[in-house]
Scaffold this active site. Structure first.
Site, short mmCIF file in Angstrom:
data_model
loop_
_atom_site.label_atom_id
_atom_site.label_comp_id
_atom_site.label_asym_id
_atom_site.label_seq_id
_atom_site.Cartn_x
_atom_site.Cartn_y
_atom_site.Cartn_z
N HIS A 1 -59.10 1.50 -11.15
CA HIS A 1 -58.44 2.01 -9.95
C HIS A 1 -56.91 1.84 -10.08
O HIS A 1 -56.27 1.14 -9.29
CB HIS A 1 -58.95 1.28 -8.69
N ARG B 1 -61.98 8.95 -5.14
CA ARG B 1 -62.79 7.87 -4.58
C ARG B 1 -64.17 7.87 -5.22
O ARG B 1 -64.78 8.94 -5.39
CB ARG B 1 -62.98 8.04 -3.06
N GLU C 1 -66.64 -1.22 -6.50
CA GLU C 1 -65.55 -1.72 -7.35
C GLU C 1 -65.45 -3.23 -7.25
O GLU C 1 -65.46 -3.74 -6.13
CB GLU C 1 -64.24 -1.05 -6.94
N1 NAI Z 1 -56.96 6.48 -7.55
C1 NAI Z 1 -56.03 6.08 -6.72
O1 NAI Z 1 -55.41 5.05 -6.91
C2 NAI Z 1 -55.71 6.90 -5.51
C3 NAI Z 1 -56.68 7.66 -4.91
N2 NAI Z 1 -56.38 8.40 -3.80
C4 NAI Z 1 -57.46 9.20 -3.21
O2 NAI Z 1 -57.13 10.57 -3.34
C5 NAI Z 1 -57.51 11.24 -2.16
C6 NAI Z 1 -56.66 12.47 -1.98
O3 NAI Z 1 -55.33 12.09 -1.66
P1 NAI Z 1 -54.27 13.15 -1.10
O4 NAI Z 1 -54.16 14.29 -2.03
O5 NAI Z 1 -53.06 12.37 -0.76
O6 NAI Z 1 -55.00 13.60 0.24
P2 NAI Z 1 -54.77 14.92 1.09
O7 NAI Z 1 -55.32 14.65 2.44
O8 NAI Z 1 -53.36 15.39 0.95
O9 NAI Z 1 -55.71 16.01 0.34
C7 NAI Z 1 -57.10 16.05 0.42
C8 NAI Z 1 -57.52 17.51 0.26
O10 NAI Z 1 -58.94 17.57 0.18
C9 NAI Z 1 -59.36 18.75 0.88
N3 NAI Z 1 -60.76 18.62 1.26
C10 NAI Z 1 -61.28 17.92 2.29
N4 NAI Z 1 -62.62 18.08 2.32
C11 NAI Z 1 -62.94 18.88 1.26
C12 NAI Z 1 -64.16 19.40 0.75
N5 NAI Z 1 -65.32 19.12 1.35
N6 NAI Z 1 -64.12 20.16 -0.34
C13 NAI Z 1 -62.94 20.47 -0.96
N7 NAI Z 1 -61.74 20.03 -0.50
C14 NAI Z 1 -61.75 19.24 0.59
C15 NAI Z 1 -58.43 18.83 2.07
O11 NAI Z 1 -58.37 20.13 2.61
C16 NAI Z 1 -57.11 18.40 1.45
O12 NAI Z 1 -56.38 19.54 1.00
C17 NAI Z 1 -57.31 10.19 -1.05
O13 NAI Z 1 -58.17 10.43 0.04
C18 NAI Z 1 -57.63 8.89 -1.73
O14 NAI Z 1 -58.97 8.54 -1.47
C19 NAI Z 1 -55.13 8.44 -3.29
C20 NAI Z 1 -54.12 7.71 -3.86
C21 NAI Z 1 -54.35 6.84 -4.99
O1 AKG Z 2 -53.63 0.29 -3.58
C1 AKG Z 2 -54.01 0.89 -4.56
O2 AKG Z 2 -53.60 0.71 -5.69
C2 AKG Z 2 -55.08 1.97 -4.36
C3 AKG Z 2 -54.44 3.26 -3.99
C4 AKG Z 2 -55.42 4.18 -3.35
O3 AKG Z 2 -56.54 4.31 -3.76
C5 AKG Z 2 -54.98 4.90 -2.16
O4 AKG Z 2 -53.77 4.87 -1.85
O5 AKG Z 2 -55.85 5.53 -1.52
#
Ligand code: NAI
Ligand code: AKG
Length: 523
Positions: free
Chosen positions: A275, A228, A257
């Site tokens: 993104h 993010r 964005e």
């Molecule tokens: N670029 C994109 O299109 C996408 C971006 N994302 C982003 O990726 C992020 C992560 O996704 P997931 O791995 O599915 O989430 P998740 O909830 O499985 O993992 C997040 C991890 O971050 C850790 N965490 C929380 N606070 C922290 C801190 N202060 N310092 C270090 N670690 C910390 C948590 O313990 C957890 O293990 C989402 O929140 C979303 O914003 C997700 C999907 C697509």
């Molecule tokens: O919809 C999308 O492509 C963005 C995905 C994403 O950032 C999320 O799942 O958190």
């Protein structure tokens, strides 16, 4: 007939369960193009539609908002909860795609592929300008080892990389299973050749890689953000790119964005995508079909699994549980803030009237409070059990008879890597919640607001010293409780204060020999 509005671009194949149901009318249009917003029962979005309180007020018939993806930062979950609208997401449908995208960005970054591509297409053949670096043998720092971070770790190991992880909530077992080195943040910053962030955007992670922390990285470090915008501070990045400290940056996400900070994008060594982490056919099909099936279930009166906000209990049962549910959630927050370390097991014992209720739901409320301090806003009592297990935290609950002497009592023990925390609490109708035991000390306080927890030696003058330090820092004490096991031995002090307690105040307190530790807890 139910009306469903799909306001972002969501895979039509994935939407099939809704499109093929003759009781459901699906409209695929942007919110701004719809003039009868009040008729829709469900709203399906990705990240472009901003589900604000204002929009929720206009959608008076709305019952559910579904996010075809993970992050719900484009949805005002609090407002949705206020208006009784369930918010769901698709937490794991795009994990692999985002991990693969991050890896592609990493390889592109160290081999200058985007820049070389532009160069060749413009007629140049400048091989010496694009001398790269191998990933093999390099140290990759992963900040946030959740679903996506873990998939990246596996891929990095296959590339022969040494994986260093900072995730305050990563247990030893999980680190061992994944073959990664669990480190302090400063260790990752100092040792990693490449650092990638995979946390949610929260108040703790906003600016996590800012001026101070990027300054602690190796000269020549590569940084990636495919999570993010805002986790890496864009102004700090510009500074470290300008002075040549950061060698290259890969960004899939931006503070705003589409990005407005052109200065950042103008650096040759910054590569960017709009993104695209989750933009694959597979991920889009996964997330769309996950949310379509959930919405269909919900509209047909069946329980949903990936709810972010609302529990799926009948009102009658919920009303009886509510005081204990609120108390358990606070106990979870208290335990999580007290421990601030990886946790292996949480054991909860229920006694008295609370033991006659649906305790599994109260246990989940505790877990939601506990994990909410560590994971992100998507944790709630519906998904907390699963999330705890995913993070290597086991939990158990028991019903006990009598023991505490209270009409009802919730006793919790949390076992961490280095220590144990225990708390007992009761709810007294028409009076409120009371914490009656903390780490084996008898105590009695209402858990709310800014709490200062001091471990000290039971000696004359300690209480006065604490009072003076708080006074000197302009902090007013609302309530104060002391507990000890025996005269002159270990003791605790619990104060609730009217103002935020800062690190300076804590440092001033722990200067005293008789004060063993001091912590703040926000409830
Ligand atoms: N670029 C994109 O299109 C996408 C971006 N994302 C982003 O990726 C992020 C992560 O996704 P997931 O791995 O599915 O989430 P998740 O909830 O499985 O993992 C997040 C991890 O971050 C850790 N965490 C929380 N606070 C922290 C801190 N202060 N310092 C270090 N670690 C910390 C948590 O313990 C957890 O293990 C989402 O929140 C979303 O914003 C997700 C999907 C697509
Ligand atoms: O919809 C999308 O492509 C963005 C995905 C994403 O950032 C999320 O799942 O958190």
């Amino acid at each position: 007939m139910f009306h469903v509005l799909v306001s972002d671009s969501i895979s039509s194949d994935g939407l099939a369960p809704l499109l093929n149901d003759e009781n459901i009318n699906v409209v695929q249009k942007k919110v701004s193009e719809v003039d009868d917003l009040e008729k829709y029962d469900a709203l399906l979005v990705r990240s472009a539609t901003k589900v604000t309180e204002e929009l929720l007020q206009k959608m008076t018939n709305l019952k559910i908002v579904a996010r075809a993806g993970v992050g719900v930062d484009n949805i005002d979950v609090e407002a949705a909860t206020k208006y009784g609208v369930v918010v769901i997401n698709a937490p794991d449908g795009n994990t692999i795609s985002t991990a693969e995208h991050t890896f592609a960005m990493m390889a592109s970054l160290v081999r200058h592929i985007p820049q070389a591509n532009v160069s060749v297409k413009s007629g140049e053949w400048n091989r010496s300008a694009f001398l790269g670096t191998e990933l093999y043998g390099k140290s990759l720092g992963i900040i946030g080892l959740g679903r996506i971070g873990s998939e990246i770790a596996k891929r990095a190991k296959a590339f022969g990389m040494n994986v260093l992880v900072f995730d305050p909530f990563l247990t030893k077992d999980r680190a061992q299973k994944l073959g990664v080195n669990s480190c302090k943040l400063d260790e990752v910053l100092a040792q990693a050749d490449i650092i990638t962030v995979h946390t949610p955007l929260t108040k703790e992670t906003r600016g996590l890689l800012g001026k101070e922390n990027i300054g602690k990285t190796k000269k020549g470090v590569y940084l990636l953000n495919c999570a993010r915008g805002g986790i890496i501070d864009e102004e700090a990045l510009i500074h470290y790119l300008e002075i040549g400290h950061v060698k290259g940056v890969a960004l899939d996400v931006f503070e705003v964005e589409p990005p407005v900070n052109r200065k950042l994008l103008d650096f040759e060594q910054v590569i960017a995508t709009p993104h695209l982490g989750a933009s694959t056919k597979e991920a889009q099909l996964n997330v769309a079909s996950q949310v379509a099936e959930e919405v269909l279930k919900f509209l047909n009166g069946k329980p949903v699994t990936n709810s972010i906000n609302l529990p799926t209990l009948t009102k009658d049962i919920f009303d009886k549980i509510q005081p204990f549910y609120k108390l358990a959630k606070k106990l979870g927050q208290l335990a999580s803030q007290y421990m601030k370390e990886p946790v292996q097991h949480i054991g909860i014992v229920y006694e008295g009237t609370v033991a006659e209720l649906e305790t599994s739901f109260i246990t989940k409320a505790f877990l939601a409070g506990f994990l909410g301090e560590r994971v992100d806003s998507t944790v709630n009592e519906v998904n907390a059990g699963l999330m705890a297990k995913e993070r290597g935290i086991s939990f158990s609950e028991k019903i006990a008879s009598n023991g505490s002497g209270y009409a009802n009592c919730i006793a919790v023990q949390v076992d961490g890597d280095h220590r144990t925390f225990s708390v007992k609490a009761t709810y007294i109708p028409n009076y409120g919640e009371r914490i009656v035991d903390l780490n084996g000390f008898d105590i009695d306080f209402y858990p709310a607001g800014e709490v200062l927890y001091v471990e000290h030696i039971d000696k004359p003058g300690v209480i006065g010293r604490v009072g003076k330090v708080l006074g000197d820092h302009g902090v007013n004490i609302a309530t104060m409780q002391v507990g000890r096991k025996n005269i002159g031995g270990e003791a605790i002090m619990v104060l609730t204060c009217d103002k935020l307690i800062d690190d300076q105040l804590i440092e001033a307190l722990v200067q005293f020999d008789d004060i063993v530790s001091a912590k703040t807890i926000h409830l």
